[in-house]
Design an enzyme around this catalytic site. Structure first.
Site, mmCIF file in Angstrom:
data_model
loop_
_atom_site.group_PDB
_atom_site.id
_atom_site.type_symbol
_atom_site.label_atom_id
_atom_site.label_comp_id
_atom_site.label_asym_id
_atom_site.label_seq_id
_atom_site.Cartn_x
_atom_site.Cartn_y
_atom_site.Cartn_z
ATOM 1 N N ASP A 17 11.001 17.039 -14.359
ATOM 2 C CA ASP A 17 10.634 15.681 -14.701
ATOM 3 C C ASP A 17 9.614 15.829 -15.845
ATOM 4 O O ASP A 17 9.060 16.913 -16.046
ATOM 5 C CB ASP A 17 9.996 15.027 -13.457
ATOM 6 C CG ASP A 17 9.413 13.678 -13.753
ATOM 7 O OD1 ASP A 17 10.079 12.894 -14.444
ATOM 8 O OD2 ASP A 17 8.274 13.406 -13.317
ATOM 9 N N LEU A 18 9.361 14.767 -16.584
ATOM 10 C CA LEU A 18 8.420 14.870 -17.711
ATOM 11 C C LEU A 18 7.042 14.279 -17.384
ATOM 12 O O LEU A 18 6.035 14.992 -17.367
ATOM 13 C CB LEU A 18 9.013 14.148 -18.930
ATOM 14 C CG LEU A 18 8.116 14.101 -20.161
ATOM 15 C CD1 LEU A 18 7.975 15.475 -20.804
ATOM 16 C CD2 LEU A 18 8.653 13.106 -21.187
ATOM 17 N N ASP A 19 7.037 12.970 -17.087
ATOM 18 C CA ASP A 19 5.765 12.264 -16.881
ATOM 19 C C ASP A 19 5.094 12.744 -15.594
ATOM 20 O O ASP A 19 5.633 12.558 -14.506
ATOM 21 C CB ASP A 19 6.015 10.751 -16.772
ATOM 22 C CG ASP A 19 6.614 10.174 -18.050
ATOM 23 O OD1 ASP A 19 6.095 10.486 -19.126
ATOM 24 O OD2 ASP A 19 7.592 9.411 -17.963
ATOM 25 N N THR A 34 1.360 11.828 -18.768
ATOM 26 C CA THR A 34 1.722 10.471 -19.182
ATOM 27 C C THR A 34 1.857 9.523 -17.993
ATOM 28 O O THR A 34 1.864 8.302 -18.178
ATOM 29 C CB THR A 34 3.036 10.507 -19.995
ATOM 30 O OG1 THR A 34 3.849 11.529 -19.451
ATOM 31 C CG2 THR A 34 2.779 10.773 -21.461
ATOM 32 N N TRP A 52 0.939 -0.487 -17.286
ATOM 33 C CA TRP A 52 1.387 -1.475 -16.290
ATOM 34 C C TRP A 52 0.219 -2.291 -15.761
ATOM 35 O O TRP A 52 0.341 -3.484 -15.498
ATOM 36 C CB TRP A 52 2.102 -0.788 -15.121
ATOM 37 C CG TRP A 52 3.530 -0.453 -15.384
ATOM 38 C CD1 TRP A 52 4.116 0.772 -15.214
ATOM 39 C CD2 TRP A 52 4.568 -1.330 -15.849
ATOM 40 N NE1 TRP A 52 5.446 0.712 -15.549
ATOM 41 C CE2 TRP A 52 5.756 -0.572 -15.943
ATOM 42 C CE3 TRP A 52 4.613 -2.681 -16.204
ATOM 43 C CZ2 TRP A 52 6.976 -1.108 -16.375
ATOM 44 C CZ3 TRP A 52 5.819 -3.232 -16.635
ATOM 45 C CH2 TRP A 52 6.984 -2.448 -16.717
ATOM 46 N N LEU A 93 5.766 3.481 -8.380
ATOM 47 C CA LEU A 93 6.401 3.262 -9.692
ATOM 48 C C LEU A 93 6.806 4.588 -10.348
ATOM 49 O O LEU A 93 7.569 4.609 -11.309
ATOM 50 C CB LEU A 93 5.457 2.519 -10.637
ATOM 51 C CG LEU A 93 5.039 1.100 -10.266
ATOM 52 C CD1 LEU A 93 4.279 0.466 -11.427
ATOM 53 C CD2 LEU A 93 6.236 0.233 -9.891
ATOM 54 N N LYS A 94 6.258 5.678 -9.824
ATOM 55 C CA LYS A 94 6.538 6.974 -10.460
ATOM 56 C C LYS A 94 8.024 7.321 -10.358
ATOM 57 O O LYS A 94 8.601 7.260 -9.274
ATOM 58 C CB LYS A 94 5.670 8.072 -9.844
ATOM 59 C CG LYS A 94 4.218 7.933 -10.227
ATOM 60 C CD LYS A 94 3.402 9.118 -9.780
ATOM 61 C CE LYS A 94 1.961 8.962 -10.243
ATOM 62 N NZ LYS A 94 1.096 9.997 -9.673
ATOM 63 N N ILE A 126 10.414 5.656 -11.532
ATOM 64 C CA ILE A 126 11.219 4.429 -11.522
ATOM 65 C C ILE A 126 11.350 3.891 -12.957
ATOM 66 O O ILE A 126 10.398 3.941 -13.724
ATOM 67 C CB ILE A 126 10.518 3.381 -10.599
ATOM 68 C CG1 ILE A 126 10.348 3.953 -9.184
ATOM 69 C CG2 ILE A 126 11.238 2.060 -10.576
ATOM 70 C CD1 ILE A 126 11.613 4.304 -8.460
ATOM 71 N N SER A 132 14.182 13.023 -17.028
ATOM 72 C CA SER A 132 13.160 11.984 -16.974
ATOM 73 C C SER A 132 13.794 10.608 -17.148
ATOM 74 O O SER A 132 14.706 10.442 -17.947
ATOM 75 C CB SER A 132 12.145 12.202 -18.108
ATOM 76 O OG SER A 132 11.314 11.069 -18.254
ATOM 77 N N ALA A 133 13.253 9.636 -16.405
ATOM 78 C CA ALA A 133 13.744 8.257 -16.526
ATOM 79 C C ALA A 133 13.243 7.603 -17.811
ATOM 80 O O ALA A 133 13.664 6.504 -18.154
ATOM 81 C CB ALA A 133 13.257 7.449 -15.328
ATOM 82 N N SER A 134 12.341 8.290 -18.508
ATOM 83 C CA SER A 134 11.703 7.662 -19.667
ATOM 84 C C SER A 134 12.541 7.711 -20.939
ATOM 85 O O SER A 134 12.973 8.765 -21.372
ATOM 86 C CB SER A 134 10.349 8.325 -19.932
ATOM 87 O OG SER A 134 9.815 7.814 -21.130
ATOM 88 N N LYS A 173 16.713 7.222 -10.496
ATOM 89 C CA LYS A 173 16.121 7.909 -9.349
ATOM 90 C C LYS A 173 15.766 6.828 -8.338
ATOM 91 O O LYS A 173 15.338 5.752 -8.761
ATOM 92 C CB LYS A 173 14.835 8.661 -9.759
ATOM 93 C CG LYS A 173 15.057 9.760 -10.798
ATOM 94 C CD LYS A 173 13.709 10.356 -11.246
ATOM 95 C CE LYS A 173 13.903 11.297 -12.424
ATOM 96 N NZ LYS A 173 12.651 11.859 -12.955
ATOM 97 N N GLU A 193 9.087 17.879 -9.609
ATOM 98 C CA GLU A 193 8.833 16.431 -9.624
ATOM 99 C C GLU A 193 7.438 16.071 -9.120
ATOM 100 O O GLU A 193 6.871 16.768 -8.278
ATOM 101 C CB GLU A 193 9.835 15.727 -8.697
ATOM 102 C CG GLU A 193 11.025 15.123 -9.408
ATOM 103 C CD GLU A 193 10.682 13.864 -10.212
ATOM 104 O OE1 GLU A 193 9.542 13.365 -10.150
ATOM 105 O OE2 GLU A 193 11.589 13.381 -10.908
ATOM 106 N N ASP A 194 6.920 14.931 -9.618
ATOM 107 C CA ASP A 194 5.648 14.417 -9.096
ATOM 108 C C ASP A 194 5.857 13.069 -8.416
ATOM 109 O O ASP A 194 4.884 12.359 -8.160
ATOM 110 C CB ASP A 194 4.610 14.269 -10.226
ATOM 111 C CG ASP A 194 4.946 13.111 -11.154
ATOM 112 O OD1 ASP A 194 6.148 12.890 -11.433
ATOM 113 O OD2 ASP A 194 4.011 12.405 -11.580
HETATM 114 C C1 BG6 Z 1 9.327 7.778 -15.609
HETATM 115 C C2 BG6 Z 1 7.933 7.376 -15.185
HETATM 116 O O1 BG6 Z 1 9.343 9.118 -15.993
HETATM 117 O O2 BG6 Z 1 9.773 6.973 -16.705
HETATM 118 C C3 BG6 Z 1 7.869 5.884 -14.902
HETATM 119 O O3 BG6 Z 1 7.582 8.101 -14.022
HETATM 120 C C4 BG6 Z 1 8.375 5.103 -16.114
HETATM 121 O O4 BG6 Z 1 6.531 5.533 -14.616
HETATM 122 C C5 BG6 Z 1 9.794 5.575 -16.438
HETATM 123 O O5 BG6 Z 1 8.380 3.711 -15.841
HETATM 124 C C6 BG6 Z 1 10.380 4.852 -17.649
HETATM 125 O O6 BG6 Z 1 9.669 5.193 -18.801
HETATM 126 P P1 BG6 Z 1 9.800 4.450 -20.187
HETATM 127 O O7 BG6 Z 1 9.017 5.353 -21.133
HETATM 128 O O8 BG6 Z 1 11.261 4.412 -20.532
HETATM 129 O O9 BG6 Z 1 9.204 3.097 -20.034
HETATM 130 MG MG MG Z 2 7.025 11.864 -13.002
#
Ligand code: BG6
Ligand code: MG
Length: 227
Positions: free
Chosen positions: A10-12, A18, A26, A45-46, A48, A116-118, A147, A171-172
């Site tokens: 996972d990244l964040d 981050t 948020w 929220l982690k 998500i 990562s979901a980001s 996830k 993962e965290d």
């Molecule tokens: C996840 C984080 O990696 O990415 C979440 O744990 C975050 O907190 C999600 O909401 C989405 O990230 P982004 O950068 O697309 O808004």
């Molecule tokens: Mg994370």
């Protein structure tokens, strides 16, 4: 028994801090809406997605009814604030122990992916100077499920050309641990205070406690015992 050949991160909150910046971004939105959130609440929220995170925040105030346009605006604002917060990040923001772990993994011949979901993951990896370190970065926009669904971890293993059982996931978040385990991957949990239904194979308090050789040994032994 599967030999471990890949590592899926996972990244964040795993590669860089981050997760805290997502929380702060948020919190600013939630404060404005008159919704109280704190770091403990933020644990949910982690991992998500951005859209689902907003829905979880809004669910705290059932009388706060927003239309699609207003929600879209809040999502944009959250990301704009988050981008401000990550504007200054550099390689110095890689979490303790991670650079050594990545180096050790590279020289050990492990294949590595980011799950990562980001949507900001490629930008962050670039700022951290890690763009070329990973063999694959799953694009969350190409996923059907978020996830805790295992899809992102299955896709990461696939991108590495490996079975999920031949990878270890880091993962965290609770959602992430569930996704890793449901994908059939051994899981390492980093700094997660409580666990629900899905238990990790290894738990560490912080990234500085990650010791690659020991993790691979423990996971392999565990598999041998559990068959
Ligand atoms: C996840 C984080 O990696 O990415 C979440 O744990 C975050 O907190 C999600 O909401 C989405 O990230 P982004 O950068 O697309 O808004
Ligand atoms: Mg994370």
């Amino acid at each position: 028994m599967n030999e471990i050949k890949g590592l899926v991160f996972d990244l964040d909150g795993v590669i860089t801090d981050t997760a805290e910046r997502h929380y702060l971004a948020w919190k600013r939105i939630a404060d404005r809406l008159g919704i109280a959130i704190d770091r403990e609440w933020n644990e949910r929220l982690k991992g998500i997605s951005r859209t689902e995170s907003l829905e979880l925040i809004l669910a705290e105030k059932p009388d706060c009814l927003l239309d699609a346009e207003e929600k879209e605006q809040l999502l944009k604002e959250k990301n704009a604030h988050y981008l401000e917060l990550i504007a200054e990040i550099t390689a110095a923001d890689i979490l303790p122990g991670i650079s050594d772990l990545l180096e050790e993994a590279k020289s050990g011949g492990y294949r590595m992916a980011i799950a990562s979901a980001s949507k900001n993951a490629p930008l962050i990896l670039e700022r951290l100077g890690l763009s070329t370190v990973f063999d694959a970065v799953v694009d969350p926009e190409t996923l059907t499920y978020n996830k805790p669904h295992p899809e992102i971890f299955e896709r990461a293993a696939q991108a590495l050309g490996l079975e999920t059982q031949a990878c270890i996931g880091f993962e965290d978040s609770l959602a992430g641990i569930e996704g890793i385990k449901r994908a059939g991957m051994p899981a390492v949990a980093i700094g997660i205070p409580v666990f629900a239904e899905w238990l990790p194979d290894i738990e560490v308090a912080a990234t500085k406690d990650l010791k690659l050789e020991e993790i691979v040994r423990k996971v392999t032994m565990k598999e041998r015992v559990e068959g």
